[in-house]
Design a protein around this motif. Sequence first.
Motif, PDB file in Angstrom:
ATOM      1  N   TYR A   1       0.863  -1.178   0.000  1.00  0.00           N
ATOM      2  CA  TYR A   1       0.000   0.000   0.000  1.00  0.00           C
ATOM      3  C   TYR A   1       0.903   1.233   0.000  1.00  0.00           C
ATOM      4  CZ  TYR A   1      -4.497  -2.286   0.963  1.00  0.00           C
ATOM      5  OH  TYR A   1      -5.656  -3.022   0.879  1.00  0.00           O
TER       6      TYR A   1
ATOM      7  N   ILE B   1     -12.004   5.439   0.861  1.00  0.00           N
ATOM      8  CA  ILE B   1     -10.589   5.114   0.665  1.00  0.00           C
ATOM      9  C   ILE B   1      -9.778   5.558   1.878  1.00  0.00           C
ATOM     10  CG2 ILE B   1      -8.549   5.591  -0.755  1.00  0.00           C
ATOM     11  CD1 ILE B   1     -10.569   6.093  -3.104  1.00  0.00           C
TER      12      ILE B   1
ATOM     13  N   TYR C   1      -9.056   3.463   5.517  1.00  0.00           N
ATOM     14  CA  TYR C   1      -7.957   2.537   5.810  1.00  0.00           C
ATOM     15  C   TYR C   1      -6.870   3.281   6.581  1.00  0.00           C
ATOM     16  CZ  TYR C   1      -4.086  -0.724   5.305  1.00  0.00           C
ATOM     17  OH  TYR C   1      -3.040  -1.573   5.573  1.00  0.00           O
TER      18      TYR C   1
ATOM     19  N   CYS D   1      -3.388   3.564  -0.329  1.00  0.00           N
ATOM     20  CA  CYS D   1      -4.181   2.911  -1.359  1.00  0.00           C
ATOM     21  C   CYS D   1      -3.397   1.705  -1.871  1.00  0.00           C
ATOM     22  CB  CYS D   1      -4.436   3.906  -2.490  1.00  0.00           C
ATOM     23  SG  CYS D   1      -5.613   3.310  -3.687  1.00  0.00           S
ATOM     24  N   SER D   2      -4.079   0.680  -2.317  1.00  0.00           N
ATOM     25  CA  SER D   2      -3.419  -0.531  -2.783  1.00  0.00           C
ATOM     26  C   SER D   2      -2.607  -0.249  -4.050  1.00  0.00           C
ATOM     27  CB  SER D   2      -4.463  -1.610  -3.068  1.00  0.00           C
ATOM     28  OG  SER D   2      -3.854  -2.760  -3.612  1.00  0.00           O
TER      29      SER D   2
ATOM     30  N   CYS E   1      -1.814   1.126  -9.488  1.00  0.00           N
ATOM     31  CA  CYS E   1      -2.851   1.014  -8.455  1.00  0.00           C
ATOM     32  C   CYS E   1      -3.928   0.037  -8.907  1.00  0.00           C
ATOM     33  CB  CYS E   1      -3.463   2.387  -8.186  1.00  0.00           C
ATOM     34  SG  CYS E   1      -4.806   2.366  -6.982  1.00  0.00           S
TER      35      CYS E   1
ATOM     36  N   ASP F   1      -6.589  -0.749  -6.719  1.00  0.00           N
ATOM     37  CA  ASP F   1      -7.756  -0.554  -5.859  1.00  0.00           C
ATOM     38  C   ASP F   1      -9.015  -0.464  -6.741  1.00  0.00           C
ATOM     39  OD1 ASP F   1      -9.857   1.291  -4.580  1.00  0.00           O
ATOM     40  OD2 ASP F   1      -8.546   0.838  -2.886  1.00  0.00           O
TER      41      ASP F   1
END
Length: 878
Positions: free
Chosen positions: A331, A374, A377, A449-450, A553, A555
């Motif tokens: 992340y 978002i 997290y 964010c992933s 990304c 996500d």
Amino acid sequence: MNHTQYTLIKIPLRELIRNEFDLQLTEAEEINREYLVAQGDSLLFDQIERLRGFRSERIREVILVTARKNPNQETALRTVLRQGFTYNGVHFSRFGKSASQGKDGITAFVCDSIFDELYRITQMDIPVDHCVIAKYEAQRCLAFSACSLIHDYMPNIVIIGEYEKTLPGQLIKYVTEREKELVDEETGKTVVYQAREVQEGLADIRLSPFDGCGCHEREFMEQVSAQLGLDYNAVGVQVRMPFMKGYSVYVPFRDILKEWGVETITDVYGRAHPVDSIDCIWNISMFKGHKLFQSAYGDRAWDEYRNTVEKYRFKLGISKYSHHIRNLNKYTRMNFQYLQCLDLWNPKYIRRYEERDFKYDILDERNDGKIVGIAKYTTALLEKILKGDRFYTYKFMGITDTGNYEPESRYLEAALIHDGMLKDPAVKQFIYRKLKKMIDEAKVGKIYCSGFYHTGVGDMIGYLQYAAGMEPVGCLGERELYSANFECGDILSFRSPLVDPSEVNRIRIVRNDLLRKWFGHFKDQDVVMFNLHDISAPQQGGADFDGDIFFLCDDPVIVASKIEKPVILDIEDKQTAQSRAYTAENLVEYEVMTRDNRIGEITNVATSIENRYTTDEDLKKRYSDYCSLLRIFQGKEIDFLKTGFRWHMNRGLQKHLKQLPYFLLYNYPQKRALYEKLQEKNKGLSEGEERMKLNAYHSPSPMNELCDYICAWEKKRILWDRCVDDLAETRSLILDSGLDLTDRAVLRVCRNYINDYAAAIKLHFSQNSGAASHSGPGQRKFSFELIVNDFKRRLRETLKMDEALIANYVIAASYRSLSVSKAFAWSAYGDYIIANLKQNAGSRPQAAIREVPTGTESAYEYLGKYFVFEGDDSDLPM
């Protein structure tokens, strides 16, 4: 690997002006005025050491002068560029600047005793009469770049040409110019001017799919990785040599070419090379000196280049390398440039804005928009740390895996030795500062964010096909890329600086038999391969593959929020300055012209526009075109130092700088203070009085929604508990109990030094509060170590004691009460704190953290990876 830090002088032009270009400073003055800065190794420093004849970590032959664009100083700047200056009796003359130095308004000056020879070396024995000065100077000064030097190894390099192709009929936006008229309001006269407008249509796009990148064999990878001191083989490295810059990746090309029946590669100079003899296949987009050397030596260009490299004993430099995924988080924090170019607008938040609903609760999850979803997290992670969860606290402090772990700070090392140190006021202050900084940065878009950053390269199968004289087809199709770190499917690729939604690239991760066979070693490293059939690289800010990084990304919310908009491209991308005589006076003109950097200004104009809210379709289109136009402005600005060519914003665009979106004020403390001051003044005005215009605006944009959410969350959920238990427990852990530390006179002296050090550090931060907090590779930065060593030296001379005794006295004086600063004790004598702590902790087991596969029972998740934690599980109030 030798990671030597060198120190050299960096002085502002105003200091030279004040001293009439003849400056005398003692070493203590250099340190106290923060003119002594640190930098890693470089090809230039290596040459200076060779000329000097001995090694020294202090570089006295080079002085950096900072002089940002300032009309009031231009005459003095021209004087110093023409005539140089004297420093401590030694005369220095203008030598040059790297691209990163140019952006910061820095020029390097070299002492006259080695000037001529060093200049000839950086020119590689080829004098120049005429050139595009900006481009040539950027290439000549590549030797300035900080890099790790590879000793006693020079690979066999083959230079091939640069492959170019045309992609026909691409639907794009582009900029045209046409003549317009306007009537000047003051004079009434009609003024004719050239207006830039955004058009949309089909165009043939010229593409260089391997711009800046090449490949190497296994021996090269192993030699370089070993000398870098890595415990894995880095598949990709950014290389630096004189007139050479690019990114090279490991490809088993000998096996691939043999399978194709190819036995030789013919270089760009017409010479055939047996495949088995080649270590690196690089190209003329990496070899910046190709035209220069070919003009001077013809087909012997590469031979003469290698001869000159050998003559001056140049080494191969590595300025960055690929990272193993075990050292990376899965992340990564986004930024406002990326987020504001996505469709994250929340209808409920917009309705609150339009209806002026003062009862709207942004913390009510029923009101959550995509951006708040978002952000949760990040806020959930911070809450775990704030509640004192030991695992998350250790991870937040910087621990990766305790197996083979070198703690990045003394605070973390202390906490790992004895968890009681988590109650230590200095450790708590360290955690508090990190948390507060992260919360404030979340307000301007830095939320997790992933996904993570990768260095981009071209399709290496296509590259080898071109090298072998075949038509490049490659192993990837249009809109495809390869990274083994994601599942197959759509992802988004971002690249900074980003100003227009069309720069966000939706692209597909794929696997195929060729990739599995030849590129399995890309797995678990941050390298991504682009295809050669689409405009992905020019789409993303005109990217090339010489080391550019891309945030990938996956996500689902982010991927689904891509705004579909035709890509804006610069169809005059190769526009450059004219060739001019390479004279001292023209070099002065180049220097005076290239003292500033407008990248941030352009980004802020785009940010001001992107966050505007309107329901007017015509205004929406105008805003969209403005952002497209600014993308071209940004591209010109990024290349300005190399091309000498930039665009200037008109008043219509510049006016957007007068009002920034509210959230961005958290990036600029002074602007935020002015905003609050103007608000207070407006509140004090009576009805009917004209309100003062604020320097920021509120709108229901996703970025303003995020800022509101983080501020409300902080106010309601965060109670900063900064109280500390009795210091007696901490003192018993970090002091040597066998020493007598009762001499009040010594304690008093130590306390004075503690206070003076705290004042010096506070002054530094107050003077540099507007500076960037990040120092990347190659940036010259102030070294706290210099101040620490100076304080330690003076204290040692004052007390005339053994250092171990002084250290414990300083620690004792620091921990007599909570109000005394702990900074000097930890900065100067952290080794003694750790040694005492280990002795006093005895056989107490240390906390252990170990990464485990996803799905492991009872594992903790942290930034996309999973860990088991062996230690006391009780919570510790923060």
